[in-house]
Design a protein around this motif. Structure first.
Motif, PDB file in Angstrom:
ATOM      1  N   SER A 168       0.844  -1.203   0.000  1.00 35.35           N
ATOM      2  CA  SER A 168       0.000   0.000   0.000  1.00 35.35           C
ATOM      3  C   SER A 168       0.873   1.245   0.000  1.00 35.35           C
ATOM      4  O   SER A 168       0.605   2.215  -0.713  1.00 35.35           O
ATOM      5  CB  SER A 168      -0.912   0.011   1.225  1.00 35.35           C
ATOM      6  OG  SER A 168      -1.832  -1.048   1.198  1.00 35.35           O
ATOM      7  N   GLY A 169       1.918   1.213   0.826  1.00 35.89           N
ATOM      8  CA  GLY A 169       2.835   2.355   0.878  1.00 35.89           C
ATOM      9  C   GLY A 169       3.523   2.585  -0.460  1.00 35.89           C
ATOM     10  O   GLY A 169       3.687   3.744  -0.894  1.00 35.89           O
ATOM     11  N   ARG A 170       3.911   1.495  -1.127  1.00 28.39           N
ATOM     12  CA  ARG A 170       4.556   1.645  -2.436  1.00 28.39           C
ATOM     13  C   ARG A 170       3.596   2.232  -3.461  1.00 28.39           C
ATOM     14  O   ARG A 170       3.985   3.063  -4.291  1.00 28.39           O
ATOM     15  CB  ARG A 170       5.058   0.284  -2.915  1.00 28.39           C
ATOM     16  CG  ARG A 170       6.373  -0.150  -2.269  1.00 28.39           C
ATOM     17  CD  ARG A 170       6.652  -1.625  -2.499  1.00 28.39           C
ATOM     18  NE  ARG A 170       6.464  -2.032  -3.882  1.00 28.39           N
ATOM     19  CZ  ARG A 170       6.310  -3.295  -4.265  1.00 28.39           C
ATOM     20  NH1 ARG A 170       6.308  -4.260  -3.358  1.00 28.39           N
ATOM     21  NH2 ARG A 170       6.159  -3.606  -5.537  1.00 28.39           N
ATOM     22  N   LEU A 171       2.321   1.823  -3.399  1.00 26.11           N
ATOM     23  CA  LEU A 171       1.342   2.343  -4.344  1.00 26.11           C
ATOM     24  C   LEU A 171       1.130   3.835  -4.133  1.00 26.11           C
ATOM     25  O   LEU A 171       1.063   4.608  -5.097  1.00 26.11           O
ATOM     26  CB  LEU A 171       0.004   1.598  -4.183  1.00 26.11           C
ATOM     27  CG  LEU A 171      -1.146   2.074  -5.078  1.00 26.11           C
ATOM     28  CD1 LEU A 171      -0.769   2.029  -6.548  1.00 26.11           C
ATOM     29  CD2 LEU A 171      -2.389   1.232  -4.825  1.00 26.11           C
ATOM     30  N   ALA A 218       0.903   9.227   5.449  1.00 25.11           N
ATOM     31  CA  ALA A 218       0.777   8.266   4.346  1.00 25.11           C
ATOM     32  C   ALA A 218       0.395   6.888   4.865  1.00 25.11           C
ATOM     33  O   ALA A 218      -0.459   6.202   4.290  1.00 25.11           O
ATOM     34  CB  ALA A 218       2.096   8.192   3.572  1.00 25.11           C
ATOM     35  N   ALA A 219       1.003   6.477   5.987  1.00 26.47           N
ATOM     36  CA  ALA A 219       0.666   5.173   6.570  1.00 26.47           C
ATOM     37  C   ALA A 219      -0.776   5.153   7.060  1.00 26.47           C
ATOM     38  O   ALA A 219      -1.496   4.163   6.871  1.00 26.47           O
ATOM     39  CB  ALA A 219       1.620   4.857   7.723  1.00 26.47           C
ATOM     40  N   GLU A 220      -1.224   6.265   7.659  1.00 25.38           N
ATOM     41  CA  GLU A 220      -2.612   6.314   8.145  1.00 25.38           C
ATOM     42  C   GLU A 220      -3.592   6.363   6.980  1.00 25.38           C
ATOM     43  O   GLU A 220      -4.682   5.789   7.051  1.00 25.38           O
ATOM     44  CB  GLU A 220      -2.812   7.520   9.061  1.00 25.38           C
ATOM     45  CG  GLU A 220      -4.150   7.491   9.768  1.00 25.38           C
ATOM     46  CD  GLU A 220      -4.301   8.541  10.849  1.00 25.38           C
ATOM     47  OE1 GLU A 220      -5.387   8.611  11.452  1.00 25.38           O
ATOM     48  OE2 GLU A 220      -3.346   9.306  11.081  1.00 25.38           O
ATOM     49  N   LEU A 221      -3.188   7.030   5.901  1.00 22.50           N
ATOM     50  CA  LEU A 221      -4.048   7.068   4.715  1.00 22.50           C
ATOM     51  C   LEU A 221      -4.277   5.653   4.189  1.00 22.50           C
ATOM     52  O   LEU A 221      -5.409   5.270   3.850  1.00 22.50           O
ATOM     53  CB  LEU A 221      -3.407   7.935   3.633  1.00 22.50           C
ATOM     54  CG  LEU A 221      -4.139   8.003   2.295  1.00 22.50           C
ATOM     55  CD1 LEU A 221      -5.508   8.646   2.465  1.00 22.50           C
ATOM     56  CD2 LEU A 221      -3.312   8.765   1.263  1.00 22.50           C
ATOM     57  N   ALA A 222      -3.216   4.865   4.127  1.00 25.44           N
ATOM     58  CA  ALA A 222      -3.350   3.473   3.661  1.00 25.44           C
ATOM     59  C   ALA A 222      -4.285   2.689   4.564  1.00 25.44           C
ATOM     60  O   ALA A 222      -5.117   1.906   4.098  1.00 25.44           O
ATOM     61  CB  ALA A 222      -1.973   2.814   3.606  1.00 25.44           C
ATOM     62  N   GLN A 223      -4.173   2.926   5.870  1.00 26.71           N
ATOM     63  CA  GLN A 223      -5.025   2.203   6.819  1.00 26.71           C
ATOM     64  C   GLN A 223      -6.483   2.625   6.668  1.00 26.71           C
ATOM     65  O   GLN A 223      -7.388   1.789   6.681  1.00 26.71           O
ATOM     66  CB  GLN A 223      -4.544   2.471   8.244  1.00 26.71           C
ATOM     67  CG  GLN A 223      -5.284   1.660   9.297  1.00 26.71           C
ATOM     68  CD  GLN A 223      -4.702   1.870  10.678  1.00 26.71           C
ATOM     69  OE1 GLN A 223      -3.710   2.577  10.850  1.00 26.71           O
ATOM     70  NE2 GLN A 223      -5.304   1.274  11.680  1.00 26.71           N
ATOM     71  N   LEU A 224      -6.736   3.930   6.524  1.00 25.35           N
ATOM     72  CA  LEU A 224      -8.105   4.417   6.386  1.00 25.35           C
ATOM     73  C   LEU A 224      -8.729   3.954   5.070  1.00 25.35           C
ATOM     74  O   LEU A 224      -9.951   3.810   4.980  1.00 25.35           O
ATOM     75  CB  LEU A 224      -8.134   5.946   6.480  1.00 25.35           C
ATOM     76  CG  LEU A 224      -7.875   6.520   7.878  1.00 25.35           C
ATOM     77  CD1 LEU A 224      -7.642   8.020   7.809  1.00 25.35           C
ATOM     78  CD2 LEU A 224      -9.031   6.205   8.814  1.00 25.35           C
TER      79      LEU A 224
END
Length: 1009
Positions: A448-451, A468-474
């Protein structure tokens, strides 16, 4: 064509927006009106929500009144357009334009392209060219030129691709008709606009070569090769290279076709058509992740032996990136299938469209292979036979996208062993025999982070890595959601990642935020929802009411009002549809975004049935927790609930192991169900469920959660006006306050409980409240008051025959006598507690009583006997024992063992005890253990370490007013300071300790623990 047709207005969007009423051009209003009308005309007949029109009308940060302004603009447009209310129609949540053939240049263009395609397929090449020429003439410039806005610009880009494809097709038809020199000028114009378009460059080279301009044709190849390497880092594709090599050899295949005069016979195919057919979709340049699944797909090759086509199917929830993965794999595998690579979208989950039938799909596939229309049979069975015969001895790759029905794709499967079929589907087609399945779930966090980094750029992500990490989680690590979110950020350069994260944190609007243009997580999920029957839709919505992270067949049966077998069938079906996940066998859960979507389906019409379903769940949990508590806590007093028992089926709970595991597994759901009962006004459920659950929370050491539920139960009991329930709830809340070191709060609630119990003559609640008050006052050093409460509690418990409660009270009494230095009485109380717990068969409480007895024997100077008792207590601790209980055993074992000369074992016990105590999160126990370990370190001469331990015990104890341990900590600090030569510090600590001991009326010889 500008004028309207008949009495109907006409609109043109293939260029600047125009509206015509016969020969009069319409005045459509300002920029907002034009953007709204243009957006509606881009998708004629389709309902666009007001929020979608808001996004189209304002590039970013729409005003607070945006929705009102959209409605106002629509009303204005209706006044300006003749019969405007019939043209712009209100439909459900939004608007759509209702227009007929001939009223919109976009639909005319689409019709012209389709007619040209049909004519070309039937060999009417000249007619097809004329139809395409007329369709392209409708374009007056960029779509809705000057309108602006990301929504319109995105649609315009897609339509421009359609125009360019049509232009390429026209050039191909003109080449097939023998044109060459007259084509060069048109092709040079197109190539200058689209220099990287290899098809156009290939056609230009062919036209130049056929015009006798071989050198210029070869020069074009050199130009495009240099450009491709410089711009994209790639070489020209195989089609362009083949034409280049053919020109070098002066291949006769490149010669212009001989065209009979007016005959309608089909022209010989152009060189581009000589290539094997490839209709694969565009391969995403920023495709990221799915490394494992892609590797599996790339291992797929045609069967080298055997008599069948290899079929590999990819299933996963909507938005998980199945098509993107399949397309990437198909492009990578293309060279292994030299006879063609075909793709067809079967539209199993396409909004507003029926799935493509097998007959229709076969017609399209046969035409892709160059089979003339007149040779294609009418019925699907004959088409399937022709399809398989055509593929005999061929090596072809077939991508069947968006499938929904195994029966519709079986006729499409080739018989040749040299072929490979890739299938994508949201539901696993379990009746598709012989298929190899690859299920794709959510993206791993690193992918997800790479995308996000690939689509937004490394620098932007590096600037806000946490966001960015929280965006992937949300986004739930769902590729569609991630792409929509990053697209919004690209279109709004002023937005930070954290700003979008903040918007997404609001669960009520998260699905709305994850929508961009035609792409929407909610719309994608809705397509999966709509293909189900009504019973499954209802079950899907109701199951989402479950408040926990996962549910089993029993809670599902309670929610749906069915038996467990039917509930399991529903759960398995939703699992096959990828609307549920399976974290482990027997458990099912919703993806966060799927749960949000399910909640969005609830309406006033469903509120009553949903409320009934939730009560069924609460009834089930009340029945199940009661059954589990009966097994785990056999001495527990039963209490009438005043409610009808649930008829629900229960899971296996008749063994301690099973009941304990069930409580652990259902932990989150049980806590959330009490909160839900409180929120929805089911107060009686909230009180009785809390009473059951806190037994397990106490055993598991979850004291913060114990207190939170206790407060809910007190509030619910107050609203019910039931003093008996209130007394029990208050008494239980007091216990949680003791464990958390909230002694003043605990005394307040326990005193209220006692007063209530005395007034109502509730003897059992009186006993429990006296016991709680005695315990709490012991912590505060109020020894005489504590003794009075404990003696009263024990007398009541003996009168009532409450053996379990008496055992706990005897343990508290033993501790009280121990602090007072009355060791024989401390030992007697501990022996009574031990006897009662052994009668009950309660290992954990038996272990605690053994520790109390060991403390008494240390006071009596009988260390060897104390160590025997501690070893026995340790043997009773199983892996599920609470950390703080084992830590206390180990700490006292270390101190006693050292006095008995077992130094090595003592060191190990002390280290382990400190680790467990600090991890436990129970301040009353941690303070006591660190004081014991401080005394142990002093005995061994490690006075600096002892000072640290006592000082930490003092900080913990003084923060919660745990007076007895506060005094012991000060005494230990004084002894350690004196041994280190810090006399003033020692005197100060000694004075403070003496003052506390005297205030608690503790004998002086107890100060030297």
């Amino acid at each position: 064509m500008g004028e309207s047709i008949g009495n109907h207005p006409r609109f043109n969007i293939l260029g600047p927006l125009e509206g015509w009423d016969r020969e009069t051009r319409l005045r459509l209003g300002g920029a907002i009106q034009e953007r709204i009308l243009g957006t509606l005309l881009l998708e004629p007949g389709k309902v666009l929500t007001v929020s979608r029109l808001v996004e189209a009308a304002w590039e970013e940060d729409p005003p607070a009144t945006a929705m009102h302004q959209v409605r106002k603009a629509v009303a204005d447009l209706r006044r300006r357009i003749p019969d405007g209310a019939a043209v712009i129609v209100t439909d459900g949540p939004g608007y759509r334009v209702a227009i007929s053939d001939g009223q919109l240049d976009l639909t005319d263009f689409g019709s012209g392209v389709r007619e040209a395609k049909a004519a070309a397929a039937e060999g009417r090449t000249a007619e097809a060219a004329e139809l395409l020429r007329s369709a392209l003439a409708l374009w007056r410039g960029p779509v809705l030129a000057g309108a602006g806005g990301p929504v319109i610009e995105a649609a315009a880009a897609a339509l421009e691709e359609r125009r360019l494809t049509a232009a390429e097709q026209l050039c191909e038809l003109r080449l097939a008709l023998g044109e060459s020199a007259e084509l060069v000028v048109d092709l040079r114009g197109l190539v200058s606009q689209y220099p990287l378009r290899e098809t156009l460059r290939c056609q230009l080279m062919l036209a130049l070569y056929r015009s006798g301009r071989q050198a210029e044709a070869l020069e074009e190849y050199g130009k495009v090769r240099e450009l491709l390497v410089e711009e994209l880092g790639i070489d020209p594709g195989p089609q362009l290279t083949k034409v280049y090599e053919g020109i070098l050899r002066e291949s006769p295949e490149l010669a212009a076709p001989a065209v009979a005069a007016p005959a309608p016979a089909p022209a010989p195919p152009a060189p581009a058509q000589a290539e094997p057919p490839c209709t694969l979709p565009y391969d995403l340049s920023d495709f990221t992740g799915r490394d494992k699944e892609l590797a599996q797909l790339l291992e797929c090759r045609a069967e080298t032996a055997g008599q069948r086509t290899r079929v590999v199917a990819i299933d996963g929830m909507g938005g998980s990136g199945k098509t993107a993965l399949a397309v990437r794999a198909a492009h990578r595998l293309a060279s292994d299938y030299p006879d063609g690579q075909l793709h067809i979208d079967l539209r199993g989950f396409t909004s507003g469209e029926q799935p493509v039938t097998a007959g229709t799909a076969l017609d399209s596939l046969l035409r892709s292979l160059g089979i003339p229309g007149e040779r294609i049979p009418d019925d699907a069975e004959a088409r399937s036979a022709l399809w398989r015969a055509t593929l005999a001895n061929k090596r072809l790759l077939l991508l069947l996208d968006n499938t929904v029905d195994a029966a519709e794709i079986r006729p499409l499967l080739p018989a040749s062993p040299g072929c490979l079929v890739l299938i994508t589907s949201r539901a696993r087609l379990v009746d598709l025999d012989g298929a190899e399945w690859i299920s794709i779930g959510l993206m791993p966090p690193e992918e997800s982070g790479r995308l996000i980094a690939e689509t937004l750029g490394e620098q932007r992500v590096k600037a806000e890595p946490e966001a960015a990490a929280e965006l992937a989680q949300l986004c739930g690590h769902l590729p569609l959601a991630l792409r929509i979110a990053t697209a919004r950020l690209r279109n709004r350069p002023r937005w930070t990642l954290q700003y979008l994260v903040t918007r997404l944190q609001d669960e009520t609007r998260r699905l709305d935020e994850l929508s961009a243009g035609e792409r929407s997580v909610a719309a994608t999920l809705r397509l999966s929802y709509q293909v189900m029957d009504e019973d499954c839709r209802t079950a899907f919505r109701v199951l989402a009411l479950h408040p926990g992270a996962a549910l089993d067949v029993y809670s599902a049966a309670a929610l749906t009002g069915t038996c467990t077998r039917d509930a399991e069938d529903l759960l398995e079906f939703l699992l096959d549809m990828h609307l549920l996940q399976q974290p482990e066998i027997g458990l099912y859960g919703f993806h966060d975004l799927v749960r949000s979507f399910a909640h969005s389906l609830q309406t006033p019409d469903t509120d009553k049935s949903d409320a009934t379903a939730y009560v069924r769940l609460l009834d089930y949990y009340l029945l199940a927790t009661d059954a589990a508590c009966t097994v785990l806590f056999p001495g527990r007093r039963q209490q009438e609930t005043g409610m009808q028992p649930s008829p629900a089926e229960l899971p296996p709970l008749k063994e301690v192991r099973l009941a304990s595991r069930w409580f652990t597994r259902e932990h989150t759901g049980l806590l959330a169900s009490v909160a839900g009962a409180d929120r929805m006004g089911h107060d009686r459920h909230a009180v009785h469920l809390t009473r059951n659950i806190i037994f397990a929370l106490y055993e598991g050491g979850h004291f913060e959660e114990f207190r939170a539920l206790g407060r809910i139960a007190v509030g619910a009991a107050r609203r019910l006006g039931d003093p008996m329930l209130l007394g029990v709830a208050l008494s239980n809340l007091g216990i949680s306050c003791w464990k958390l070191g909230r002694f003043a709060e605990g005394i307040e609630v326990a005193q209220e409980s006692l007063d209530l119990a005395v007034r109502l003559d509730l003897r059992a609640t009186q006993a429990h409240s006296h016991g709680t008050l005695g315990l709490l006052k012991l912590m505060l050093g109020r020894m005489p008051e504590s003794l009075m409460h404990m003696e009263t509690a024990i007398a009541l418990e003996q009168e009532l025959g409450e053996a379990g409660q008496e055992a706990e009270s005897q343990s508290v009494l033993s501790t009280l006598y121990m602090e007072w230095g009355r060791y024989p009485e401390a030992a007697a109380a501990a022996r009574r507690a031990l006897e009662l717990n052994r009668q009950r068969g309660h290992r954990r409480h038996e272990s605690a009583a053994l520790v109390d007895l060991a403390f008494a024997h240390t006071g009596l100077g009988e260390d060897a006997r104390a160590l025997e008792l501690l070893n026995e207590a340790r043997d009773l601790c199983d892996p599920s024992a609470r950390q703080e209980d084992l830590a206390l055993i180990l700490a006292l074992s270390a101190d006693v063992g050292y006095r008995l000369g077992r130094e090595e074992q003592s060191r190990r016990d002390a280290a382990h005890a400190l680790e467990l105590a600090r991890d436990s999160g129970v301040p009353v126990r941690q303070a006591k253990i660190e004081n014991i370990l401080g005394a142990y370190q002093r005995r061994g001469g490690a006075h600096e370490t002892a000072m640290e331990l006592h000082a930490n015990a003092y900080r913990i104890a003084s923060a919660i007013h745990f007076r007895t341990e506060e005094a012991h900590a000060l005494h230990g600090m004084a002894e350690a300071a004196r041994a280190l030569g810090h006399e003033k510090t020692a005197d100060r600590h000694h004075a403070a300790a003496t003052e506390l001991f005297e205030a608690m009326d503790l004998p002086l010889h107890r100060r030297s623990r």
